[in-house]
Design a protein around this motif. Structure first.
Motif, PDB file in Angstrom:
ATOM      1  N   ALA A  22      12.672  -1.241   5.398  1.00 18.31           N
ATOM      2  CA  ALA A  22      11.869  -1.812   6.487  1.00 18.31           C
ATOM      3  C   ALA A  22      12.169  -3.288   6.760  1.00 18.31           C
ATOM      4  CB  ALA A  22      10.381  -1.632   6.178  1.00 18.31           C
ATOM      5  N   HIS A  23      13.186  -3.816   6.106  1.00 16.31           N
ATOM      6  CA  HIS A  23      13.599  -5.187   6.464  1.00 16.31           C
ATOM      7  C   HIS A  23      14.983  -5.476   5.898  1.00 16.31           C
ATOM      8  CE1 HIS A  23      13.551  -9.348   7.572  1.00 16.31           C
ATOM      9  NE2 HIS A  23      13.786  -9.705   6.311  1.00 16.31           N
ATOM     10  N   VAL A  24      15.958  -5.584   6.788  1.00 17.24           N
ATOM     11  CA  VAL A  24      17.334  -5.841   6.347  1.00 17.24           C
ATOM     12  C   VAL A  24      18.100  -6.497   7.494  1.00 17.24           C
ATOM     13  CG1 VAL A  24      18.055  -3.466   6.976  1.00 17.24           C
ATOM     14  CG2 VAL A  24      19.385  -4.742   5.273  1.00 17.24           C
ATOM     15  N   HIS A  25      19.076  -7.351   7.126  1.00 21.89           N
ATOM     16  CA  HIS A  25      19.903  -8.057   8.126  1.00 21.89           C
ATOM     17  C   HIS A  25      21.324  -7.502   8.021  1.00 21.89           C
ATOM     18  CE1 HIS A  25      17.058 -11.670   8.422  1.00 21.89           C
ATOM     19  NE2 HIS A  25      16.612 -11.050   7.334  1.00 21.89           N
ATOM     20  N   TYR A  26      21.753  -6.714   9.016  1.00 26.27           N
ATOM     21  CA  TYR A  26      23.099  -6.141   8.856  1.00 26.27           C
ATOM     22  C   TYR A  26      24.196  -7.210   8.872  1.00 26.27           C
ATOM     23  CZ  TYR A  26      25.492  -5.953  13.461  1.00 26.27           C
ATOM     24  OH  TYR A  26      26.172  -6.260  14.602  1.00 26.27           O
ATOM     25  N   THR A  70       9.552  -9.812  12.199  1.00 30.01           N
ATOM     26  CA  THR A  70       9.810 -11.224  11.896  1.00 30.01           C
ATOM     27  C   THR A  70       9.511 -11.491  10.425  1.00 30.01           C
ATOM     28  OG1 THR A  70       9.433 -13.497  12.677  1.00 30.01           O
ATOM     29  CG2 THR A  70       7.487 -12.065  12.549  1.00 30.01           C
ATOM     30  N   HIS A  71       9.654 -12.764  10.019  1.00 31.64           N
ATOM     31  CA  HIS A  71       9.361 -13.189   8.642  1.00 31.64           C
ATOM     32  C   HIS A  71       8.023 -13.926   8.620  1.00 31.64           C
ATOM     33  CE1 HIS A  71      13.831 -12.951   8.761  1.00 31.64           C
ATOM     34  NE2 HIS A  71      13.723 -12.545   7.507  1.00 31.64           N
ATOM     35  N   LEU A  72       7.348 -13.835   7.477  1.00 33.83           N
ATOM     36  CA  LEU A  72       6.047 -14.504   7.345  1.00 33.83           C
ATOM     37  C   LEU A  72       5.834 -14.969   5.904  1.00 33.83           C
ATOM     38  CD1 LEU A  72       3.087 -15.095   8.406  1.00 33.83           C
ATOM     39  CD2 LEU A  72       2.537 -12.747   7.703  1.00 33.83           C
ATOM     40  N   ALA A 113       8.021  -9.407   7.369  1.00 31.25           N
ATOM     41  CA  ALA A 113       8.767  -9.370   6.110  1.00 31.25           C
ATOM     42  C   ALA A 113       8.252 -10.436   5.151  1.00 31.25           C
ATOM     43  CB  ALA A 113      10.245  -9.591   6.390  1.00 31.25           C
ATOM     44  N   HIS A 114       8.240 -10.092   3.883  1.00 29.89           N
ATOM     45  CA  HIS A 114       7.855 -10.955   2.756  1.00 29.89           C
ATOM     46  C   HIS A 114       6.340 -11.068   2.608  1.00 29.89           C
ATOM     47  CE1 HIS A 114      12.036 -11.784   2.107  1.00 29.89           C
ATOM     48  NE2 HIS A 114      12.148 -11.998   3.410  1.00 29.89           N
ATOM     49  N   SER A 115       5.681 -11.857   3.446  1.00 28.10           N
ATOM     50  CA  SER A 115       4.207 -11.959   3.389  1.00 28.10           C
ATOM     51  C   SER A 115       3.727 -12.164   1.956  1.00 28.10           C
ATOM     52  CB  SER A 115       3.579 -10.685   3.992  1.00 28.10           C
ATOM     53  OG  SER A 115       4.036 -10.504   5.313  1.00 28.10           O
ATOM     54  N   SER A 119      15.054  -4.195   1.624  1.00 33.81           N
ATOM     55  CA  SER A 119      16.102  -4.744   0.749  1.00 33.81           C
ATOM     56  C   SER A 119      16.327  -6.211   1.066  1.00 33.81           C
ATOM     57  CB  SER A 119      17.415  -3.971   0.938  1.00 33.81           C
ATOM     58  OG  SER A 119      17.960  -4.243   2.213  1.00 33.81           O
ATOM     59  N   ASP A 120      16.079  -6.584   2.331  1.00 33.14           N
ATOM     60  CA  ASP A 120      16.381  -7.937   2.812  1.00 33.14           C
ATOM     61  C   ASP A 120      17.784  -8.399   2.435  1.00 33.14           C
ATOM     62  OD1 ASP A 120      15.928 -10.238   4.283  1.00 33.14           O
ATOM     63  OD2 ASP A 120      15.057 -11.323   2.590  1.00 33.14           O
ATOM     64  N   VAL A 121      18.737  -7.486   2.428  1.00 31.16           N
ATOM     65  CA  VAL A 121      20.143  -7.925   2.362  1.00 31.16           C
ATOM     66  C   VAL A 121      20.372  -8.804   3.567  1.00 31.16           C
ATOM     67  CG1 VAL A 121      22.487  -7.012   2.843  1.00 31.16           C
ATOM     68  CG2 VAL A 121      21.055  -5.981   1.039  1.00 31.16           C
TER      69      VAL A 121
HETATM   70 ZN    ZN Z   1      14.889 -11.332   6.082  1.00 28.52          ZN
END
Ligand code: ZN
Ligand code: GUN
Length: 444
Positions: free
Chosen positions: A80-84, A235-237, A274-276, A325-327
């Protein structure tokens, strides 16, 4: 769906899946384990799922059946959160978030102005997801429209259910990575019109984070959500204390970090944050009241030293929680590795992550966070046939264990604790084998 298996096909194995949230329902109701089960796929969906003794007599002799008596089939996993575009910088040595962004992530993302580069990274990234048993992901592209085109083109060709968005960022980053409120809006609209709902693809409006968007740009993101009532917000938080301080400096009139997104109409049931990690009580409550979702990204949280996500607090506020994974800050595309680090995060907080709950986070929990629970996330008739065949004895450490698992939960736990891509024997997307681990690759 245009990419489907046209004929019936079956897999026989152990089956493990959730049909409800074991955080809120009893595990007995939410978690299902079938010791000898069968899934039948037809036209990309599950046509039958259940005990082998019930299903097998209903199948004709001509249906191909793959039999894995010692493996476990689970639903396709959801990242549910990754940067290709950050796949190529995975595992970089760095300081915390803001240093890593400036020195590692931003320089790599600048290369995605080149469509050919984006095409090749998108291909190997999707290959990486499938190799790891991930069939759906919520994906950051870069600020470049071409990066989203490349990703959706590659995902459509493979018939995958994927969500992606062009990053909106109009300040506090290198010039090569900046758009404007107007160009970001225009390009996002064009991409939504072209790709959202096309095959199995969906769009997420993607402001990078509060620091890299002006108030004008965040407002335009809010208008996009109004104009397109079924796209997501991604987004990120509250990832890092220095980031949170900087956001306070940029938006002094907002009560807190989440308040910035709230003020621009970005907090709702289609939002995934993401993160929170470092949330105040007010922010937790606000996320719960708006039925927003959060992505727990333990690999990245450890790698960047960002902090320990509070899973129990999220549960108490009834937030929808998924796994990310937030790769490339996260150092693996494997959600099995991610579950191991989620488990250890909970341990460090004095909390528990039971195996059935872990399975939920990686599958149905992820689907729910992305609003896709009607399509994917479990092994149920009518859902899209995305699933993974896991080998519980693929790694030397798994094989060296000489205590048999006491029950299904423990069997799953050893995969989460010791497993990685070597455990992924097959990944099936819409009823088609999208990845098959070759025998030669398995260590003897
Ligand atoms: Zn991220
Ligand atoms: N915050 C803003 N951008 C990023 C990013 O690319 N990765 C992570 N982990 N956090 C971010």
């Amino acid at each position: 769906m245009s990419t489907t298996a046209s004929s019936r096909r079956a897999w026989r194995s152990q089956l493990a899946f959730c049909t409800a949230d074991p955080f809120h329902e009893s595990t007995a109701e939410a978690f299902h384990f079938i010791r000898d089960g069968v899934v039948v796929c037809e036209n990309g969906r599950f046509a039958a799922v259940g005990e082998a003794e019930r299903i097998l007599p209903t199948l004709g002799d001509d249906i191909p059946i793959e039999h894995y008596p010692d493996h476990i089939i689970i639903p396709g996993m959801v990242d549910a959160h990754v940067h290709y575009p950050q796949h190529g910088i995975i595992g970089a040595y760095s300081g915390e978030l803001l240093e890593w962004l400036e020195q590692v992530a931003f320089p790599a993302e600048a290369a995605f102005a080149d469509r050919a580069h984006a095409d090749s990274v998108a291909e190997e990234f999707l290959e990486g997801l499938l190799t790891n048993g991930t069939t759906t992901a919520l994906v950051f592209a870069t600020v470049h429209e071409a990066s989203v085109e490349a990703f959706f083109t590659a995902a459509a060709r493979r018939g995958l259910r994927m969500i992606c968005g062009k990053v909106l960022m109009d300040r506090n980053a290198p010039a090569a990575l900046l758009d404007t409120a107007d160009s970001g809006d225009r390009q996002s609209r064009a991409l939504i019109e072209r790709w959202h709902g096309h095959d199995r693809l969906g769009y997420a409006v993607t402001p990078r984070f509060a620091l890299t968007s002006s108030s004008a740009q965040l407002s335009s993101a809010g208008r996009l959500l109004e104009a397109y009532p079924d796209v997501l917000l991604h987004t990120h938080l509250c990832e890092n204390p220095h980031e949170i301080q900087a956001v306070k400096g940029e938006f002094p009139h907002c009560e807190d970090y989440l308040g910035v997104y709230e003020a621009h109409g970005l907090v709702g049931s289609r939002s995934v944050f993401a993160h929170s990690i470092h949330l105040s009580e007010r922010e937790q409550a606000c996320l719960g009241e708006h039925d927003a979702a959060v992505a727990f990204c333990p690999m990245s949280n450890f790698a960047l030293g960002s902090g320990l996500f509070d899973l129990d607090a999220a549960r108490q506020h009834r937030l929808r929680v998924a796994l990310g994974s937030d790769v490339g800050a996260g150092n693996s595309l494997s959600l099995l590795r991610c579950l191991d680090e989620a488990y250890k995060t909970c341990k460090l907080r004095g909390q528990r992550l039971e195996p059935a709950h872990a399975l939920y986070l990686a599958t149905l929990g992820g689907a729910r966070a992305l609003g896709l629970e009607r399509q994917i996330g479990s092994l149920e008739v009518g859902k899209e046939a995305d699933f993974v065949v896991l080998d519980p004895l693929a790694t030397p450490d798994q094989r060296s264990r000489n205590v048999p698992p006491r029950d299904a939960s423990e069997r799953l736990f050893t995969i989460f604790s010791l497993g990685d891509d070597r455990c992924v024997a097959q990944t099936i997307a819409a009823g088609r084998v999208a990845h098959r681990r070759t025998a030669e690759a398995i260590p003897s």
